[in-house]
Scaffold this motif. Structure first.
Motif, PDB file in Angstrom:
ATOM      1  N   PHE A 111       0.818  -1.207   0.000  1.00  0.00           N
ATOM      2  CA  PHE A 111       0.000   0.000   0.000  1.00  0.00           C
ATOM      3  C   PHE A 111       0.851   1.256   0.000  1.00  0.00           C
ATOM      4  O   PHE A 111       0.466   2.271  -0.594  1.00  0.00           O
ATOM      5  CB  PHE A 111      -0.952  -0.009   1.206  1.00  0.00           C
ATOM      6  N   ALA A 112       2.010   1.216   0.654  1.00  0.00           N
ATOM      7  CA  ALA A 112       2.867   2.411   0.742  1.00  0.00           C
ATOM      8  C   ALA A 112       3.314   2.881  -0.634  1.00  0.00           C
ATOM      9  O   ALA A 112       3.272   4.081  -0.932  1.00  0.00           O
ATOM     10  CB  ALA A 112       4.081   2.116   1.620  1.00  0.00           C
ATOM     11  N   LEU A 113       3.754   1.956  -1.477  1.00  0.00           N
ATOM     12  CA  LEU A 113       4.278   2.353  -2.779  1.00  0.00           C
ATOM     13  C   LEU A 113       3.171   2.590  -3.798  1.00  0.00           C
ATOM     14  O   LEU A 113       3.122   3.650  -4.427  1.00  0.00           O
ATOM     15  CB  LEU A 113       5.247   1.290  -3.306  1.00  0.00           C
ATOM     16  N   TYR A 118       0.394   6.685  -5.374  1.00  0.00           N
ATOM     17  CA  TYR A 118      -0.526   7.295  -6.345  1.00  0.00           C
ATOM     18  C   TYR A 118      -1.271   8.475  -5.723  1.00  0.00           C
ATOM     19  O   TYR A 118      -1.451   9.527  -6.359  1.00  0.00           O
ATOM     20  CB  TYR A 118      -1.548   6.265  -6.824  1.00  0.00           C
ATOM     21  N   VAL A 119      -1.715   8.295  -4.486  1.00  0.00           N
ATOM     22  CA  VAL A 119      -2.461   9.363  -3.806  1.00  0.00           C
ATOM     23  C   VAL A 119      -1.584  10.599  -3.658  1.00  0.00           C
ATOM     24  O   VAL A 119      -2.003  11.730  -3.981  1.00  0.00           O
ATOM     25  CB  VAL A 119      -2.956   8.885  -2.427  1.00  0.00           C
ATOM     26  N   ALA A 160      -8.721  -0.753  -4.297  1.00  0.00           N
ATOM     27  CA  ALA A 160      -8.739   0.566  -3.651  1.00  0.00           C
ATOM     28  C   ALA A 160      -8.469   1.672  -4.667  1.00  0.00           C
ATOM     29  O   ALA A 160      -9.084   2.744  -4.617  1.00  0.00           O
ATOM     30  CB  ALA A 160      -7.710   0.614  -2.532  1.00  0.00           C
ATOM     31  N   LEU A 161      -7.577   1.407  -5.613  1.00  0.00           N
ATOM     32  CA  LEU A 161      -7.253   2.412  -6.627  1.00  0.00           C
ATOM     33  C   LEU A 161      -8.396   2.596  -7.624  1.00  0.00           C
ATOM     34  O   LEU A 161      -8.544   3.680  -8.194  1.00  0.00           O
ATOM     35  CB  LEU A 161      -5.963   2.047  -7.348  1.00  0.00           C
ATOM     36  N   TYR A 162      -9.210   1.563  -7.851  1.00  0.00           N
ATOM     37  CA  TYR A 162     -10.405   1.751  -8.683  1.00  0.00           C
ATOM     38  C   TYR A 162     -11.296   2.811  -8.028  1.00  0.00           C
ATOM     39  O   TYR A 162     -11.773   3.749  -8.680  1.00  0.00           O
ATOM     40  CB  TYR A 162     -11.215   0.459  -8.787  1.00  0.00           C
ATOM     41  N   ASN A 163     -11.535   2.627  -6.735  1.00  0.00           N
ATOM     42  CA  ASN A 163     -12.397   3.559  -6.018  1.00  0.00           C
ATOM     43  C   ASN A 163     -11.781   4.957  -5.995  1.00  0.00           C
ATOM     44  O   ASN A 163     -12.480   5.952  -6.216  1.00  0.00           O
ATOM     45  CB  ASN A 163     -12.631   3.054  -4.590  1.00  0.00           C
ATOM     46  N   PHE A 164     -10.474   5.023  -5.758  1.00  0.00           N
ATOM     47  CA  PHE A 164      -9.776   6.304  -5.724  1.00  0.00           C
ATOM     48  C   PHE A 164      -9.906   7.037  -7.058  1.00  0.00           C
ATOM     49  O   PHE A 164     -10.181   8.239  -7.106  1.00  0.00           O
ATOM     50  CB  PHE A 164      -8.308   6.074  -5.376  1.00  0.00           C
TER      51      PHE A 164
END
Length: 259
Positions: A111-113, A118-119, A160-164
């Motif tokens: 998640f960190a990378l 991305y966030v 999670a990135l789909y939602n983001f």
């Protein structure tokens, strides 16, 4: 077809090899000035020098797991180009393996990378992209749509990135920024070659047999090529695709069959 992106500027993360490098190469061919970001300084420096024969290309070494790395990368792009039109988030491989063998640190690192990287990159680039009326493409992955027991970290990060991606498309509309995501399937990279080699070893078969078995299991005709993802990125960044916004686009040879 002229994609009308020549002379624009882009920042591409994870640009030292594989999909990220292919994206940087296709952008350079389209005349886009590009900052290549990755941890491996020597690799991206060599690639940037090579791509500079076509357009302005520079390297910026960074570990995007560091909280301040994104801001420094965007600052480097603005220092080089004076503006930033495009952000392509691509950095971030996650560890595979049996769930019981994966530790908290493995999940935190994944998640960190990829997710937090991305966030942070998106947050750091937002003001410049708003000024330019720019665009973001997140390279996510088909594993977020179809769960796999040996991909619990990557699948969770991708979902999670789909939602983001969908979520930030809403404020992006008001700020004149387009946001989309691409979900590659199995792409011909060194990482895939390593997976197939390990599969061949585990099953006691040739790598050619392991390859055919994987294709049969996925029910696809072939694996994708990195340059195909690069071409799709260029298309999504083009003003010709101005009405494509908040989309999650599968590029996986038909591997994903869910709606």
């Amino acid at each position: 077809m002229d994609l009308e992106i020549g002379g624009k500027t882009a920042l591409v993360t994870g640009a030292s090899r594989g999909i990220g490098l292919a994206i940087a190469e296709k952008l350079a061919q389209a005349g886009v000035n590009t900052l290549l970001v990755a941890r491996s300084a020597d690799e991206i420096d060599a690639h940037a020098k090579r791509l500079s024969r076509q357009t302005k290309s520079y390297a910026h070494a960074a570990d995007l797991r560091a909280p301040d790395a994104a801001e420094k990368a965007v600052a480097a792009a603005l220092a080089r180009f004076g503006r930033l039109d495009f952000l392509v988030n691509n950095a971030g491989a996650t560890k595979r393996g049996a769930f019981a063998a994966l530790t908290d640190d493995d999940f935190l690192d994944g998640f960190a990378l990829k997710f937090h990287g991305y966030v942070r990159m998106t947050r750091a680039a937002w003001p410049a992209l708003k000024t330019a009326g720019g665009a973001i493409v997140n390279i996510v992955g088909a594993g977020g749509r179809t769960a796999a027991g040996d991909f619990t970290i990557g699948g969770s990060v991708n979902a999670a990135l789909y939602n983001f991606t969908k979520a930030i498309a809403q404020p992006a509309t008001a700020d004149g920024i387009r946001v989309n995501a691409i979900n590659p399937g199995w792409i011909e990279t060194d990482r895939l070659k390593g997976r197939l080699a390990q599969s061949a070893k585990d099953k006691g078969v040739s790598e050619a047999e392991a390859r055919q078995a994987a294709l049969a299991d996925l029910k696809v005709a072939r694996f994708g090529r990195p340059e195909e993802i690069g071409e799709l990125v260029c298309l999504l960044l083009s003003p010709r695709m101005a009405y494509v916004h908040g989309a999650l686009i599968d590029c996986d040879g038909g591997m994903t069959r869910a709606l």
